[in-house]
Design a protein around this motif. Structure first.
Motif, PDB file in Angstrom:
ATOM      1  N   HIS A  97       0.841  -1.201   0.000  1.00 43.83           N
ATOM      2  CA  HIS A  97       0.000   0.000   0.000  1.00 43.83           C
ATOM      3  C   HIS A  97       0.877   1.252   0.000  1.00 43.83           C
ATOM      4  O   HIS A  97       1.898   1.307   0.699  1.00 43.83           O
ATOM      5  CB  HIS A  97      -0.920   0.000   1.216  1.00 43.83           C
ATOM      6  N   GLN A 105      -2.670   4.118  -9.953  1.00 44.70           N
ATOM      7  CA  GLN A 105      -3.862   3.293  -9.729  1.00 44.70           C
ATOM      8  C   GLN A 105      -4.170   2.434 -10.951  1.00 44.70           C
ATOM      9  O   GLN A 105      -4.570   1.272 -10.813  1.00 44.70           O
ATOM     10  CB  GLN A 105      -5.041   4.184  -9.357  1.00 44.70           C
ATOM     11  N   SER A 153      -2.283   0.254  -4.781  1.00 43.39           N
ATOM     12  CA  SER A 153      -3.231   0.650  -3.744  1.00 43.39           C
ATOM     13  C   SER A 153      -2.750   1.936  -3.088  1.00 43.39           C
ATOM     14  O   SER A 153      -1.637   1.993  -2.552  1.00 43.39           O
ATOM     15  CB  SER A 153      -3.345  -0.461  -2.689  1.00 43.39           C
ATOM     16  N   PRO A 212      -4.351   4.169  -0.363  1.00 47.20           N
ATOM     17  CA  PRO A 212      -5.456   4.453   0.555  1.00 47.20           C
ATOM     18  C   PRO A 212      -5.472   5.885   1.082  1.00 47.20           C
ATOM     19  O   PRO A 212      -6.526   6.373   1.486  1.00 47.20           O
ATOM     20  CB  PRO A 212      -5.233   3.457   1.692  1.00 47.20           C
ATOM     21  N   ASP A 249     -11.521   4.467  -3.187  1.00 56.29           N
ATOM     22  CA  ASP A 249     -10.256   3.793  -2.884  1.00 56.29           C
ATOM     23  C   ASP A 249      -9.250   4.657  -2.146  1.00 56.29           C
ATOM     24  O   ASP A 249      -8.211   4.149  -1.714  1.00 56.29           O
ATOM     25  CB  ASP A 249      -9.608   3.297  -4.188  1.00 56.29           C
ATOM     26  N   THR A 250      -9.526   5.960  -1.989  1.00 59.42           N
ATOM     27  CA  THR A 250      -8.522   6.881  -1.475  1.00 59.42           C
ATOM     28  C   THR A 250      -9.164   7.967  -0.622  1.00 59.42           C
ATOM     29  O   THR A 250     -10.192   8.535  -1.004  1.00 59.42           O
ATOM     30  CB  THR A 250      -7.744   7.543  -2.637  1.00 59.42           C
ATOM     31  N   LYS A 266      -6.437   0.030   4.742  1.00 57.62           N
ATOM     32  CA  LYS A 266      -7.586   0.913   4.498  1.00 57.62           C
ATOM     33  C   LYS A 266      -7.681   1.951   5.608  1.00 57.62           C
ATOM     34  O   LYS A 266      -7.451   1.642   6.782  1.00 57.62           O
ATOM     35  CB  LYS A 266      -8.890   0.114   4.432  1.00 57.62           C
TER      36      LYS A 266
END
Length: 314
Positions: A164, A209, A214, A216, A243-244, A275
């Motif tokens: 991430h 992306q 990923s 977050p 997603d962000t 997340k």
């Protein structure tokens, strides 16, 4: 928290400092029990001594420089007012050297213990759709355009080793609103309004992306929460996309003092399993207690992290 559930990661984001950093700030971060500290620039006007104190912060950290951190170097106006001889000292480079690997502008820093890599966008950003100070960026980084800047950020993101990515910038990306109260909205001049984000950062996020990365959290500062054109409302501090989470941490001034008390703020983000589950801001009192917590957003699906109990001291 269930025995086998992922451990929450607690991240403090230090918004625009503007010379407001004290020994008590480092102590407050220890009391907040944070795992990672992100510093998003504008420490002072090439404030070398202050950056040295930030570099001594004994916590996992990553930092990016803001426009004030090249105040006397990047622009013709700034150079005309420079209070030192550039032939004798280079205060921009001194700041970069002091932070060392923690300085992630056009770079990245992996934190495998959290399964997170912090990727830095364009350092020293002034914001907006005009490519400014080309000689400064060419000399320091070999970058001469938004396109080249995007390419460098994407390269760093693709070289990150963790699953991430957190992207930090001094200014946020374009695409988050055009109202003067938007998270990166232009709240001065005529006409008022317009998107004043960084287009190179927006393009880099989209490309990363598209390549399956990923992301977050994207966090930044620069655009202060108090608006220049009105006293009736404040700047939007957060935008949540599927997603962000985009978080503006520039709550200025970050230290408030009266005869009765002194309080200091930090933005706080909690992440679980890659997340974001909660984002907001806390004000710490002189005895290092959370006096006020502002929860900007909390995941409706998350019942594993309870908000910190607070008493309003503001």
């Amino acid at each position: 928290m269930l025995e086998n559930s992922p451990k929450p990661i607690r991240i403090a984001i230090v918004g625009d400092v503007h010379d407001q950093w004290e020994e008590a700030d480092a102590i407050a971060l220890q009391h907040l029990d944070v795992d990672l500290v992100l510093l998003v620039g504008d420490f002072g006007n090439e404030a070398v001594e202050l950056v040295g104190r930030l570099a001594a912060l004994n916590l996992p950290k990553a930092a990016i420089f803001g426009n004030h951190d090249a105040w006397y170097t990047a622009s013709d106006w700034g150079r005309s007012k420079r209070p030192y001889d550039p032939k004798v000292e280079d205060r921009v480079q001194q700041q970069i050297d002091l932070l060392g690997a923690s300085s992630v502008g056009y770079g990245k820093l992996d934190f495998p213990q959290f399964n997170l890599s912090v990727v830095g966008s364009r350092p020293f950003s002034w914001g907006g759709m005009e490519w400014k100070y080309s000689d400064f960026y060419q000399a320091r980084y070999g970058i001469a355009s938004f396109e080249a800047s995007t390419q460098r950020i994407v390269e760093m993101g693709m070289n990150a080793t963790c699953e991430h990515l957190i992207i930090i910038g001094h200014n946020g990306p374009t695409g988050l609103g055009e109202d003067p109260e938007s998270i990166c909205g232009k709240d001065w001049g005529e006409p008022i309004g317009g998107d004043y984000g960084d287009p190179d950062l927006a393009a880099a996020i989209a490309q990363l992306q598209e390549r399956g990365k990923s992301i977050p959290l994207v966090t930044f500062g620069h655009m202060h929460h108090k608006l220049r054109h009105t006293k009736e409302r404040l700047r939007q501090p957060i935008v949540v996309r599927p997603d962000t989470v985009y978080l503006n941490a520039a709550r200025c001034p970050r230290i408030l003092s009266t005869i009765e008390r002194t309080v200091r703020n930090f933005s706080l983000v909690t992440m679980i399993d890659g997340k974001v589950t909660q984002a907001g801001l806390v004000w710490m009192t002189a005895d290092f207690q959370v006096g006020l917590e502002e929860v900007y957003w909390q995941s409706a699906a998350d019942d594993r992290h309870a908000p910190v109990p607070t008493t309003n001291v503001m």
